[in-house]
Scaffold this active site. Structure first.
Site, PDB file in Angstrom:
ATOM      1  N   GLU A   1      -6.190 -12.031   3.694  1.00 45.85           N
ATOM      2  CA  GLU A   1      -7.268 -11.030   3.561  1.00 45.85           C
ATOM      3  C   GLU A   1      -7.927 -11.164   2.194  1.00 45.85           C
ATOM      4  O   GLU A   1      -7.285 -10.921   1.174  1.00 45.85           O
ATOM      5  CB  GLU A   1      -6.691  -9.603   3.661  1.00 45.85           C
ATOM      6  CG  GLU A   1      -6.034  -9.289   4.976  1.00 45.85           C
ATOM      7  CD  GLU A   1      -5.329  -7.924   4.955  1.00 45.85           C
ATOM      8  OE1 GLU A   1      -5.268  -7.266   3.898  1.00 45.85           O
ATOM      9  OE2 GLU A   1      -4.835  -7.546   6.016  1.00 45.85           O
TER      10      GLU A   1
ATOM     11  N   ASP B   1      -7.451  -2.428  -1.315  1.00 45.70           N
ATOM     12  CA  ASP B   1      -8.417  -3.161  -0.500  1.00 45.70           C
ATOM     13  C   ASP B   1      -9.780  -2.803  -1.061  1.00 45.70           C
ATOM     14  O   ASP B   1     -10.102  -1.616  -1.185  1.00 45.70           O
ATOM     15  CB  ASP B   1      -8.356  -2.703   0.964  1.00 45.70           C
ATOM     16  CG  ASP B   1      -7.030  -3.022   1.617  1.00 45.70           C
ATOM     17  OD1 ASP B   1      -6.372  -3.983   1.191  1.00 45.70           O
ATOM     18  OD2 ASP B   1      -6.664  -2.296   2.554  1.00 45.70           O
TER      19      ASP B   1
ATOM     20  N   HIS C   1       0.843  -1.212   0.000  1.00 43.75           N
ATOM     21  CA  HIS C   1       0.000   0.000   0.000  1.00 43.75           C
ATOM     22  C   HIS C   1       0.875   1.258   0.000  1.00 43.75           C
ATOM     23  O   HIS C   1       0.534   2.250  -0.628  1.00 43.75           O
ATOM     24  CB  HIS C   1      -0.895   0.041   1.237  1.00 43.75           C
ATOM     25  CG  HIS C   1      -2.091  -0.852   1.172  1.00 43.75           C
ATOM     26  ND1 HIS C   1      -3.145  -0.611   0.332  1.00 43.75           N
ATOM     27  CD2 HIS C   1      -2.401  -1.978   1.855  1.00 43.75           C
ATOM     28  CE1 HIS C   1      -4.064  -1.555   0.509  1.00 43.75           C
ATOM     29  NE2 HIS C   1      -3.628  -2.402   1.417  1.00 43.75           N
TER      30      HIS C   1
ATOM     31  N   HIS D   1      -7.738  -7.801  -0.046  1.00 40.49           N
ATOM     32  CA  HIS D   1      -6.460  -7.175  -0.401  1.00 40.49           C
ATOM     33  C   HIS D   1      -5.872  -7.791  -1.676  1.00 40.49           C
ATOM     34  O   HIS D   1      -5.755  -9.015  -1.790  1.00 40.49           O
ATOM     35  CB  HIS D   1      -5.469  -7.344   0.754  1.00 40.49           C
ATOM     36  CG  HIS D   1      -4.110  -6.793   0.442  1.00 40.49           C
ATOM     37  ND1 HIS D   1      -3.674  -5.584   0.937  1.00 40.49           N
ATOM     38  CD2 HIS D   1      -3.097  -7.276  -0.334  1.00 40.49           C
ATOM     39  CE1 HIS D   1      -2.441  -5.353   0.472  1.00 40.49           C
ATOM     40  NE2 HIS D   1      -2.076  -6.367  -0.303  1.00 40.49           N
TER      41      HIS D   1
HETATM   42 ZN   LIG Z   1      -4.599  -4.090   2.035  1.00 39.92          ZN
END
Ligand SMILES: [Zn+2]
Length: 146
Positions: free
Chosen positions: A131, A74, A67, A134
């Site tokens: 995740e 995300d 990021h 993500h």
């Molecule tokens: Zn993320």
């Protein structure tokens, strides 16, 4: 939790182009993407690290995350009216439910999670195990931390 002063979504140009293609792929199927987080300044990474302090979910600020390079997003799926589609967990649910192989949830939510992954992977992104929301630009190594 709100971490930003404004709601602009910033990404590397190449990553943004891939994201647009993923969204176009989904539009043809009657869905679109809703972005929660994209480029994240190191100052925000530090604040988030203070809250979570778990490397399974967030990169420590001294290492930096993708990021911080502007090459990760995300996001989730919404319908064309902007309604959220059912997913196995909420965003930033730091539990088992966030993992991409978690299957103790509704078939609908698994279908939606996998459709999101399909649209992203077909258009130049890679998922991570911990995740479902993500995705990293597969070329993230081209980009330094900003
Ligand atoms: Zn993320």
């Amino acid at each position: 939790m709100k971490f930003y002063e404004d709601n602009r979504c910033l990404l590397r140009y190449g990553t943004a182009k891939k994201l647009i293609r993923a969204n176009e792929y989904l539009l043809n199927l009657g869905f679109k993407l809703k972005v929660w987080d994209a480029y994240r300044p190191l100052s925000v990474q530090k604040i988030m690290w203070e809250f979570v302090k778990d490397e399974d979910f967030i990169a420590p600020p001294w290492r930096g995350s993708i990021h911080n390079r502007g090459a990760a997003v995300d996001l989730t799926l919404v319908d064309l009216k902007g309604n959220d589609l059912e997913m196995p967990s909420d965003f930033d649910d730091f539990s088992e439910r966030a993992k991409i192989n978690y299957n103790c949830c509704s078939i609908e939510s698994i279908k939606n999670r996998e459709l999101l992954a399909e649209a992203m992977i077909k258009n130049g992104f890679r998922r991570i195990k911990s995740e479902w929301w993500h995705f990293n630009d597969e070329e993230f190594e081209k980009y330094d931390i900003l």
